[in-house]
Scaffold this active site. Structure first.
Site, PDB file in Angstrom:
ATOM      1  N   SER A   1       0.858  -1.192   0.000  1.00 20.07           N
ATOM      2  CA  SER A   1       0.000   0.000   0.000  1.00 20.07           C
ATOM      3  C   SER A   1       0.891   1.239   0.000  1.00 20.07           C
ATOM      4  O   SER A   1       2.055   1.167   0.433  1.00 20.07           O
ATOM      5  CB  SER A   1      -0.858   0.027   1.269  1.00 20.07           C
ATOM      6  OG  SER A   1      -1.510   1.281   1.406  1.00 20.07           O
TER       7      SER A   1
ATOM      8  N   TYR B   1      -1.876  -0.978  10.356  1.00 21.96           N
ATOM      9  CA  TYR B   1      -1.971  -1.132   8.897  1.00 21.96           C
ATOM     10  C   TYR B   1      -0.674  -0.667   8.237  1.00 21.96           C
ATOM     11  O   TYR B   1      -0.088  -1.366   7.417  1.00 21.96           O
ATOM     12  CB  TYR B   1      -3.170  -0.336   8.379  1.00 21.96           C
ATOM     13  CG  TYR B   1      -3.436  -0.505   6.896  1.00 21.96           C
ATOM     14  CD1 TYR B   1      -4.192  -1.588   6.425  1.00 21.96           C
ATOM     15  CD2 TYR B   1      -2.945   0.400   5.954  1.00 21.96           C
ATOM     16  CE1 TYR B   1      -4.445  -1.744   5.071  1.00 21.96           C
ATOM     17  CE2 TYR B   1      -3.194   0.244   4.600  1.00 21.96           C
ATOM     18  CZ  TYR B   1      -3.946  -0.828   4.163  1.00 21.96           C
ATOM     19  OH  TYR B   1      -4.203  -0.981   2.814  1.00 21.96           O
TER      20      TYR B   1
ATOM     21  N   LYS C   1       1.974  -3.055   6.141  1.00 26.33           N
ATOM     22  CA  LYS C   1       2.244  -2.881   4.711  1.00 26.33           C
ATOM     23  C   LYS C   1       3.730  -2.603   4.445  1.00 26.33           C
ATOM     24  O   LYS C   1       4.273  -3.041   3.439  1.00 26.33           O
ATOM     25  CB  LYS C   1       1.356  -1.771   4.140  1.00 26.33           C
ATOM     26  CG  LYS C   1      -0.140  -2.125   4.174  1.00 26.33           C
ATOM     27  CD  LYS C   1      -0.444  -3.355   3.334  1.00 26.33           C
ATOM     28  CE  LYS C   1      -1.927  -3.623   3.203  1.00 26.33           C
ATOM     29  NZ  LYS C   1      -2.230  -4.787   2.349  1.00 26.33           N
TER      30      LYS C   1
HETATM   31  P1  NAD Z   1     -11.965  -5.302   0.244  1.00 26.20           P
HETATM   32  O1  NAD Z   1     -12.350  -5.220   1.672  1.00 26.20           O
HETATM   33  O2  NAD Z   1     -12.910  -4.800  -0.793  1.00 26.20           O
HETATM   34  O3  NAD Z   1     -11.577  -6.805  -0.146  1.00 26.20           O
HETATM   35  C1  NAD Z   1     -10.759  -7.586   0.686  1.00 26.20           C
HETATM   36  C2  NAD Z   1     -11.104  -9.057   0.494  1.00 26.20           C
HETATM   37  O4  NAD Z   1     -10.253  -9.804   1.357  1.00 26.20           O
HETATM   38  C3  NAD Z   1     -12.554  -9.387   0.902  1.00 26.20           C
HETATM   39  O5  NAD Z   1     -13.158 -10.178  -0.108  1.00 26.20           O
HETATM   40  C4  NAD Z   1     -12.376 -10.156   2.205  1.00 26.20           C
HETATM   41  O6  NAD Z   1     -13.395 -11.137   2.431  1.00 26.20           O
HETATM   42  C5  NAD Z   1     -11.020 -10.808   2.009  1.00 26.20           C
HETATM   43  N1  NAD Z   1     -10.374 -11.173   3.270  1.00 26.20           N
HETATM   44  C6  NAD Z   1     -10.331 -10.438   4.432  1.00 26.20           C
HETATM   45  N2  NAD Z   1      -9.708 -11.127   5.391  1.00 26.20           N
HETATM   46  C7  NAD Z   1      -9.332 -12.308   4.844  1.00 26.20           C
HETATM   47  C8  NAD Z   1      -8.650 -13.450   5.349  1.00 26.20           C
HETATM   48  N3  NAD Z   1      -8.231 -13.525   6.624  1.00 26.20           N
HETATM   49  N4  NAD Z   1      -8.418 -14.500   4.502  1.00 26.20           N
HETATM   50  C9  NAD Z   1      -8.854 -14.444   3.223  1.00 26.20           C
HETATM   51  N5  NAD Z   1      -9.520 -13.399   2.705  1.00 26.20           N
HETATM   52  C10 NAD Z   1      -9.754 -12.353   3.501  1.00 26.20           C
HETATM   53  O7  NAD Z   1     -10.567  -4.532   0.171  1.00 26.20           O
HETATM   54  P2  NAD Z   1      -9.701  -3.989  -1.062  1.00 26.20           P
HETATM   55  O8  NAD Z   1      -9.770  -2.520  -1.029  1.00 26.20           O
HETATM   56  O9  NAD Z   1     -10.018  -4.732  -2.313  1.00 26.20           O
HETATM   57  O10 NAD Z   1      -8.251  -4.397  -0.539  1.00 26.20           O
HETATM   58  C11 NAD Z   1      -7.489  -5.441  -1.095  1.00 26.20           C
HETATM   59  C12 NAD Z   1      -6.045  -5.253  -0.685  1.00 26.20           C
HETATM   60  O11 NAD Z   1      -5.587  -3.980  -1.162  1.00 26.20           O
HETATM   61  C13 NAD Z   1      -5.822  -5.213   0.830  1.00 26.20           C
HETATM   62  O12 NAD Z   1      -4.601  -5.853   1.131  1.00 26.20           O
HETATM   63  C14 NAD Z   1      -5.723  -3.740   1.140  1.00 26.20           C
HETATM   64  O13 NAD Z   1      -4.998  -3.478   2.299  1.00 26.20           O
HETATM   65  C15 NAD Z   1      -5.004  -3.262  -0.099  1.00 26.20           C
HETATM   66  N6  NAD Z   1      -5.126  -1.817  -0.365  1.00 26.20           N
HETATM   67  C16 NAD Z   1      -6.343  -1.245  -0.503  1.00 26.20           C
HETATM   68  C17 NAD Z   1      -6.428   0.122  -0.756  1.00 26.20           C
HETATM   69  C18 NAD Z   1      -7.752   0.831  -0.900  1.00 26.20           C
HETATM   70  O14 NAD Z   1      -7.749   2.086  -0.838  1.00 26.20           O
HETATM   71  N7  NAD Z   1      -8.868   0.120  -1.103  1.00 26.20           N
HETATM   72  C19 NAD Z   1      -5.253   0.876  -0.867  1.00 26.20           C
HETATM   73  C20 NAD Z   1      -4.023   0.248  -0.726  1.00 26.20           C
HETATM   74  C21 NAD Z   1      -3.966  -1.129  -0.480  1.00 26.20           C
END
Ligand code: NAD
Length: 258
Positions: free
Chosen positions: A148, A163, A167
């Site tokens: 991230s 968090y 990351k």
């Molecule tokens: P989201 O919440 O839409 O999707 C996350 C998915 O992970 C969900 O389907 C959830 O059920 C699954 N999940 C959660 N815990 C789990 C576990 N213990 N085992 C298996 N699956 C699990 O989130 P997103 O925004 O799509 O995020 C995806 C990744 O991107 C994450 O690692 C997040 O930290 C990272 N990220 C997101 C953003 C943002 O702004 N959305 C920015 C930077 C990084």
């Protein structure tokens, strides 16, 4: 063969953790469009099944949906066994599942701290380790981890120390694995997205009210869309990125530039 043809992923076998929705689903869709067979791995099996079915119907590829908690080593190993038994091999692992908690450091309980580190950092280690073992046996593969921009900067105004630390750990883990497995043809890279519109941000009661503030701070004046992370992941998964390992790719609309 032209560069676009070379970037296709026809016949590659890929699993995506956190693949049921959000960034994982969007990137899985791009992998499917590029011709790969996909295992959607998620704790939410209902949503994972829907996504796997959608990809199969829309792109005519083979899919599977596997319920796995990435913090549980037995479940992760069973998931890898199922992928290899079903697909015959494993070419790409997208270790992407993650959560965020916004809690001031002085109020955070041990359990809250541990939950974020377990999913975001230990979960990436367990899935990458299990995938790496198979890839080493096979003679190669590509692992992509989701870090991230929070690995690079401290987001404000929300407090999210666990968090950010998790990351930052993902990036250094990625580099460590890239070095350990460089001689084994297993490449390991990470992506560092900026704010992206998904359930994690758009529907989080603590984060949703901050979107206007983030957009004011953002050089592009907006959040990213999940599909804006697709092409970098297709590149990293495919055969035109063979000299790319141990790298982190910021895709943040210049958010971390100042
Ligand atoms: P989201 O919440 O839409 O999707 C996350 C998915 O992970 C969900 O389907 C959830 O059920 C699954 N999940 C959660 N815990 C789990 C576990 N213990 N085992 C298996 N699956 C699990 O989130 P997103 O925004 O799509 O995020 C995806 C990744 O991107 C994450 O690692 C997040 O930290 C990272 N990220 C997101 C953003 C943002 O702004 N959305 C920015 C930077 C990084």
């Amino acid at each position: 063969m032209g560069i676009i043809e070379k970037m296709r992923l026809d016949g590659k076998k890929i699993f995506v953790t956190g693949g049921a929705r959000g960034i994982g689903k969007s990137v899985a869709t791009a992998f499917a469009e590029a011709g790969a067979d996909i295992a959607i791995v998620d704790v939410d099996i209902e949503e994972a099944r829907k996504t796997a079915q959608e990809l199969k119907d829309q792109h005519g590829i083979s899919t599977m949906a596997i319920q796995t908690d990435v913090t549980n080593p037995e479940q992760v190993n069973a998931m890898i066994d199922q992928v290899v038994a079903g697909f015959g091999r494993l070419d790409v692992a997208f270790c992407n599942a993650g959560i965020c908690m916004n809690i001031p450091a002085e109020e955070m309980t041990y359990e809250q701290w541990k939950k974020v580190i377990d999913i975001n950092l230990t979960g990436v280690f367990l899935t990458a380790q299990a995938a790496g073992k198979i890839m080493i046996q096979q003679g190669g593969g590509s692992i992509i981890n989701t870090a991230s921009m929070s690995a690079h900067i401290v987001n404000v105004p929300q407090p999210q120390c666990s968090y950010n630390a998790s990351k930052a750990g993902v990036i250094q883990l990625t580099k460590s694995l890239a070095i350990e497995w460089a001689g084994k043809n297993v490449r390991v890279n990470s992506i560092s997205p900026g704010y992206i519109g998904t359930e994690l941000t758009l529907n989080s009661p603590s984060l949703k009210p901050l979107i206007e503030k983030w957009n004011e701070m953002a050089p592009l004046g907006r959040m990213g869309r999940p599909e804006e992370l697709q092409s970098i992941c297709v590149y990293l998964a495919g055969d035109t990125s063979t000299f790319t390992t141990g790298s982190d790719f910021l895709v943040d609309g210049a958010f971390t530039c100042f």
